[in-house]
Design an enzyme around this catalytic site. Structure first.
Site, mmCIF file in Angstrom:
data_model
loop_
_atom_site.group_PDB
_atom_site.id
_atom_site.type_symbol
_atom_site.label_atom_id
_atom_site.label_comp_id
_atom_site.label_asym_id
_atom_site.label_seq_id
_atom_site.Cartn_x
_atom_site.Cartn_y
_atom_site.Cartn_z
ATOM 1 N N HIS A 195 0.816 -1.216 0.000
ATOM 2 C CA HIS A 195 0.000 0.000 0.000
ATOM 3 C C HIS A 195 0.852 1.270 0.000
ATOM 4 C CE1 HIS A 195 -3.655 -2.327 1.827
ATOM 5 N NE2 HIS A 195 -3.477 -2.555 0.556
ATOM 6 N N CYS A 214 5.483 22.168 -3.207
ATOM 7 C CA CYS A 214 6.846 21.917 -3.666
ATOM 8 C C CYS A 214 7.678 23.191 -3.575
ATOM 9 C CB CYS A 214 6.802 21.411 -5.109
ATOM 10 S SG CYS A 214 8.422 21.178 -5.876
ATOM 11 N N GLY A 228 -1.552 -9.923 12.364
ATOM 12 C CA GLY A 228 -2.251 -8.677 12.657
ATOM 13 C C GLY A 228 -3.015 -8.077 11.500
ATOM 14 N N ASN A 234 -3.152 -13.356 15.568
ATOM 15 C CA ASN A 234 -4.164 -12.314 15.668
ATOM 16 C C ASN A 234 -4.984 -12.551 16.925
ATOM 17 O OD1 ASN A 234 -6.337 -10.420 15.110
ATOM 18 N ND2 ASN A 234 -5.684 -10.505 12.972
#
Length: 253
Positions: free
Chosen positions: A126, A156, A197, A223
């Site tokens: 991700h 920027c 997890g 978990n």
């Protein structure tokens, strides 16, 4: 629990190619809220009455960068306020002992890199929150913390364009390089896959577990709660990664 930990440790010890998959639960042990609990962001709608998925989308970043960055900043501040925990450090040590131990993470906090996991065996599916880069000229800006203390959206220094993090926003595609690396390694096969997890709600998280199990490999889940994967793995360790991972190391030579 002790016998289950020993069983997982033995499988790791005997394996060469290993894949660890980590999700928000691992970082929660650092004090970083899981997305569903992050300042209530994911518990309905934003202050503006929008679903959080709409506020944190690629299209919103283009249409209203200040609004998107309002909630990106919440994520950024939360990530910067915590640090890697014993679970992250145990993974680094396991990767040191097992040169073919790969790490696939859904987390964008950068804690695996900070803890010392080798970049060449880390797949950040991700993306991550830093360094920022300019959408106009491509210039890289590593000063995430500084920008979060200034008016948003960050601009920027070279061209004045809006900066963004190299993170996958809602509606955006997963990074081609990360996906390519994951499936190239999956084709080689893994002897052990451990989910840590994560609620395992994405196909690219579930698939490595199921494919490895079908091929005769060993699979496990760490978990504190049960997930859709719990019934499909060889061992479910119902505990926090922070507690289990260092204990696993003690049983591995």
């Amino acid at each position: 629990m002790e016998q289950a930990i020993i069983r997982v440790a033995q499988a790791i010890e005997q394996a060469e190619r290993i894949l660890l998959i980590t999700g928000a639960g691992l970082s929660a042990d650092s004090g970083l809220p899981t997305y569903r609990g992050l300042g209530g962001l994911y518990n309905g709608h934003t202050d503006e009455g929008l679903p959080i998925e709409a506020a944190l989308s690629g299209s919103m970043l283009q249409r209203d960068p200040a609004l998107c960055w309002k909630y990106l900043a919440e994520l950024g501040k939360a990530c910067l306020s915590a640090q890697p925990n014993a679970g992250h450090r145990a993974i680094v040590e396991l990767q040191r002992r097992k040169p073919e131990c790969w790490l696939l993470t859904q987390n964008i906090d950068g804690y695996h890199r900070a803890a010392g996991s080798p970049a060449e065996r880390l797949i950040e599916i991700h993306g991550e929150l830093a360094p920022l880069y300019c959408q106009s000229c491509g210039a890289v800006d590593p000063q995430l913390a500084e920008h979060l203390s200034r008016p948003l959206p960050p601009k920027c220094r070279q061209c004045g364009g809006v900066l963004r993090p190299p993170v996958v926003l809602f509606e955006e595609m997963l990074p081609e390089r990360a996906i390519g690396t994951l499936y190239a390694e999956l084709r080689k096969g893994f002897a052990v896959v451990i989910s840590i997890g994560t609620s395992a709600s994405f196909p690219y998280i579930v698939e490595p577990v199921l494919r490895t199990r079908q091929a005769g490999g060993f699979t496990a889940e760490i978990n504190p709660t049960r997930t859709d994967l719990s019934a499909a793995v060889d061992v479910h360790l119902q505990s926090r990664a922070l507690d289990v991972l260092p204990e696993l190391l003690r049983h591995i030579q």
